[in-house]
Design a protein around this motif. Sequence first.
Motif: not given
Length: 315
Positions: A50-51, A71-73, A123-130
């Motif tokens: 997220q950062a 920090e959350n936009g 391969r995208r892992g757990a939690g995805g890219p966001a």
Amino acid sequence: MADLYSKLNVARGASEADVKKAYRKLAKELHPDRNRDNPKASEKFSEITQAYDLLSDKDKRAQYDRGEIDENGQPKATFGYGGSPFGGQGQGGRRPGAAGGYGGATADAGDFGDIFEGLFGGRRGAGGPAGGFGARRSPPAKGADMAYRLSVSFEDAASLAPQRVTLSTGKAIDLKLSVDAVDGKPMKLTGQGEEGPGGIGDAIVTIAIDPHRFYTRDGDDIRMTLPITLEEAVLGATVRVPTVDGPVNFSVPKGSTSGKTLRLKERGFHKKGGGRGYQYVTLSVDLPADDAELIAFAESRRETQTRNPRAALGV
């Protein structure tokens, strides 16, 4: 909430390249696929993602540095901004940097694709890219692969004879050997590993060739030493010679000496391009230790022998 820069262990004025490098390092350490028994690592992974999500966007990073978004936009909870004193979005306001659902901005998909491809083969892992709200979950993990080491006789390896293999599950399967497997490349048996929520893993079988008491391997060729009698060496003969495919008749030329090497076609290991190597047969004249007749013959020959077989060696 912790400062986004401190989450990535970079200074506030860090360059885009330094931010990306820091994220790659942390993502590799904290990725859920590598920390399946550590839920805190998964949480930390979501936080750093997220950062990076926010700091990798130039406009949102500038807004964050100016204190306009958190920090959350989301807009900072200040009177007169967006019409809400509690961080909500006013009637005429728009949450700066918003990109989709509630819970934080999303970095450019191509940027994350490059990062995850470098770390985990695309391969995208757990939690995805966001991380945070709206995060994508990884698909259920496939069962673990099972590694096996299969000992194969020299003859079977050379002839690629099928093997009967019993897996840890108790299941017995027929395994067809390949040239690559005999050369040491692991064989993958799809769907023969452990079961998992995302499917069954694979069995990985590595072939180990047992040593032989008189054959040796030389690339695709086989070498051996064949004992012959004095009579066979002097007069020539047809003898039986072993091969990995069974014994065959073999002609010993008249006047053969120890060390003479002959060859048999298509009796070696299978080649990648087709066909097989040679079997090289080195002759060794085997003399009896206490043959009175042979001793008498040698003594009579010694009286008239003038040939020096070592002359070529200079002695």
